[in-house]
Design a protein around this motif. Structure first.
Motif, mmCIF file in Angstrom:
data_model
loop_
_atom_site.group_PDB
_atom_site.id
_atom_site.type_symbol
_atom_site.label_atom_id
_atom_site.label_comp_id
_atom_site.label_asym_id
_atom_site.label_seq_id
_atom_site.Cartn_x
_atom_site.Cartn_y
_atom_site.Cartn_z
ATOM 1 N N TYR A 14 81.063 -14.953 35.982
ATOM 2 C CA TYR A 14 82.418 -14.412 35.860
ATOM 3 C C TYR A 14 82.888 -13.588 37.061
ATOM 4 N N GLY A 15 81.978 -13.184 37.940
ATOM 5 C CA GLY A 15 82.367 -12.432 39.121
ATOM 6 C C GLY A 15 82.138 -10.935 38.999
ATOM 7 N N THR A 16 82.109 -10.259 40.136
ATOM 8 C CA THR A 16 81.838 -8.825 40.191
ATOM 9 C C THR A 16 82.929 -8.000 39.524
ATOM 10 N N LEU A 17 84.185 -8.358 39.746
ATOM 11 C CA LEU A 17 85.281 -7.612 39.142
ATOM 12 C C LEU A 17 85.224 -7.700 37.618
ATOM 13 N N ALA A 18 84.838 -8.867 37.111
ATOM 14 C CA ALA A 18 84.721 -9.044 35.657
ATOM 15 C C ALA A 18 83.597 -8.167 35.099
ATOM 16 N N TRP A 19 82.507 -7.999 35.877
ATOM 17 C CA TRP A 19 81.405 -7.131 35.439
ATOM 18 C C TRP A 19 81.874 -5.678 35.336
ATOM 19 N N ASP A 20 82.610 -5.224 36.342
ATOM 20 C CA ASP A 20 83.127 -3.854 36.315
ATOM 21 C C ASP A 20 84.082 -3.658 35.134
ATOM 22 N N LYS A 21 84.889 -4.672 34.857
ATOM 23 C CA LYS A 21 85.820 -4.607 33.728
ATOM 24 C C LYS A 21 85.053 -4.569 32.406
ATOM 25 N N ARG A 22 83.964 -5.334 32.326
ATOM 26 C CA ARG A 22 83.151 -5.360 31.109
ATOM 27 C C ARG A 22 82.609 -3.972 30.783
ATOM 28 N N ILE A 23 82.033 -3.316 31.793
ATOM 29 C CA ILE A 23 81.467 -1.984 31.593
ATOM 30 C C ILE A 23 82.530 -1.026 31.081
ATOM 31 N N LYS A 24 83.722 -1.116 31.624
ATOM 32 C CA LYS A 24 84.822 -0.242 31.216
ATOM 33 C C LYS A 24 85.256 -0.531 29.785
ATOM 34 N N ILE A 25 85.381 -1.810 29.431
ATOM 35 C CA ILE A 25 85.819 -2.194 28.087
ATOM 36 C C ILE A 25 84.812 -1.742 27.029
ATOM 37 N N LEU A 26 83.534 -2.018 27.263
ATOM 38 C CA LEU A 26 82.515 -1.683 26.272
ATOM 39 C C LEU A 26 82.382 -0.182 26.067
ATOM 40 N N ASP A 27 82.777 0.589 27.069
ATOM 41 C CA ASP A 27 82.751 2.050 26.952
ATOM 42 C C ASP A 27 84.016 2.569 26.270
ATOM 43 N N GLU A 28 85.180 2.145 26.747
ATOM 44 C CA GLU A 28 86.442 2.710 26.272
ATOM 45 C C GLU A 28 86.870 2.176 24.909
ATOM 46 N N ALA A 29 86.369 1.013 24.512
ATOM 47 C CA ALA A 29 86.792 0.424 23.237
ATOM 48 C C ALA A 29 86.166 1.108 22.031
ATOM 49 N N VAL A 30 85.057 1.813 22.248
ATOM 50 C CA VAL A 30 84.307 2.391 21.128
ATOM 51 C C VAL A 30 84.812 3.793 20.805
ATOM 52 N N VAL A 31 85.312 3.943 19.578
ATOM 53 C CA VAL A 31 85.786 5.246 19.108
ATOM 54 C C VAL A 31 84.633 6.097 18.606
ATOM 55 N N LYS A 32 83.684 5.449 17.946
ATOM 56 C CA LYS A 32 82.556 6.150 17.336
ATOM 57 C C LYS A 32 81.365 5.208 17.308
ATOM 58 N N HIS A 33 80.171 5.757 17.568
ATOM 59 C CA HIS A 33 78.951 4.948 17.597
ATOM 60 C C HIS A 33 77.831 5.683 16.874
ATOM 61 N N GLU A 34 77.178 4.981 15.933
ATOM 62 C CA GLU A 34 76.006 5.529 15.248
ATOM 63 C C GLU A 34 74.865 4.531 15.344
ATOM 64 N N GLN A 35 73.646 5.052 15.401
ATOM 65 C CA GLN A 35 72.467 4.198 15.501
ATOM 66 C C GLN A 35 71.363 4.732 14.604
ATOM 67 N N TYR A 36 70.629 3.822 13.967
ATOM 68 C CA TYR A 36 69.461 4.236 13.204
ATOM 69 C C TYR A 36 68.510 3.054 13.043
ATOM 70 N N THR A 37 67.299 3.351 12.595
ATOM 71 C CA THR A 37 66.304 2.321 12.331
ATOM 72 C C THR A 37 66.165 2.136 10.825
ATOM 73 N N MET A 38 65.700 0.959 10.438
ATOM 74 C CA MET A 38 65.471 0.702 9.014
ATOM 75 C C MET A 38 64.417 -0.389 8.866
ATOM 76 N N LYS A 39 63.914 -0.517 7.644
ATOM 77 C CA LYS A 39 62.916 -1.543 7.361
ATOM 78 C C LYS A 39 63.238 -2.247 6.052
ATOM 79 N N LEU A 40 62.843 -3.515 5.966
ATOM 80 C CA LEU A 40 62.979 -4.279 4.745
ATOM 81 C C LEU A 40 61.955 -3.807 3.732
ATOM 82 N N ARG A 41 62.398 -3.569 2.504
ATOM 83 C CA ARG A 41 61.478 -3.197 1.425
ATOM 84 C C ARG A 41 61.305 -4.417 0.525
ATOM 85 N N LYS A 42 60.336 -5.259 0.869
ATOM 86 C CA LYS A 42 60.081 -6.459 0.086
ATOM 87 C C LYS A 42 59.727 -6.138 -1.350
#
Length: 246
Positions: free
Chosen positions: A213-241
């Motif tokens: 996609y090109g270098t400019l598209a890479w720079d745009k990607r980084i900006k979009i993935l950062d600015e588009a997110v209003v809130k981010h949460e992360q956690y781990t989990m496991k399946l309880r068979k």
């Protein structure tokens, strides 16, 4: 909040919905909750309406459980259980009194944004992101580009990388997207170089993206993935068979 969340497997186009009840047992009632739910599963979810149960292990929802009924369609949401009264009475009597908090949601699996989602796992890292509505189209486009780039990468790490993407339905003004990383080799696979060097002499993700996609598209990607997110949460989990339908 999610959840997979979702049985963490890919469904066909018409049965790509999962309903998720997220529950927190009262303090000191964890084992009583597990025993009560295991008995409920044996009575009401052994043959039909099968459930997968996931226990959250980290973050602010530690100690919660996701109770997931997957493989559903919009049409199936209209269906009522033939034993609905008995089912509800069992929950009211033996299950709900043990809970401190309950939440629920419906999630749609998105095949075009997922990668190696057929890889089976029992341990997971889950990311929930609230997206700006004005940037949703650009955000989805970048996720789709990322999947195309991932499909070109070679090496043991990339062969074992598996992530499943869901969209939460009917949540209001902020679209919610959930990415579940499926750890087929468990949490130990999060160690640096567990599978050996990530690229091992092959082009990196950035290299392949720029090539496509090109270098400019890479720079745009980084900006979009950062600015588009209003809130981010992360956690781990496991399946309880042991608590899930067999």
């Amino acid at each position: 909040m999610l959840l997979s969340f979702v049985t963490i497997v890919a469904y066909s186009q018409k049965t790509d919905l999962s309903t998720v009840n997220t529950v927190k047992p009262k303090l000191g009632q964890k084992m009583a909750f597990e025993a009560a739910y295991k008995a409920h599963i044996a009575k009401f979810h052994k043959a039909d309406e099968k459930m997968n149960v996931y226990e959250i292990l980290s973050g602010r929802y530690t100690g919660y459980y996701h109770l997931v009924n997957g493989g559903k369609s919009y049409a199936s949401l209209d269906n009522e259980r033939a034993d609905a009264t008995a089912h509800s009475m069992d929950l009211d009597k033996a299950f709900f009194p043990l809970l401190e908090e309950t939440m629920n949601g419906t999630y749609r699996y998105i095949d075009s944004l997922s990668f190696h989602s057929d890889i089976q796992a029992e341990k997971f890292v889950l990311n929930t992101r609230h997206i700006k509505l004005s940037m949703l189209e650009d955000y989805r486009a970048e996720l789709a580009k990322g999947v195309k780039v991932l499909s070109k990468l070679k090496g043991t790490f990339w062969d074992n990388l598996s992530q499943t993407v869901f969209q939460q339905l009917w949540v209001g003004s902020d679209p919610v997207y959930i990415t579940v990383r499926n750890l087929k080799d468990g949490f130990k696979s999060l160690e640096t170089d567990f599978y050996g060097p990530m690229n091992n002499g092959n082009p990196s993700f950035q290299d392949e993206y720029v090539k496509a996609y090109g270098t400019l598209a890479w720079d745009k990607r980084i900006k979009i993935l950062d600015e588009a997110v209003v809130k981010h949460e992360q956690y781990t989990m496991k399946l309880r068979k042991d608590l899930s339908s067999q």
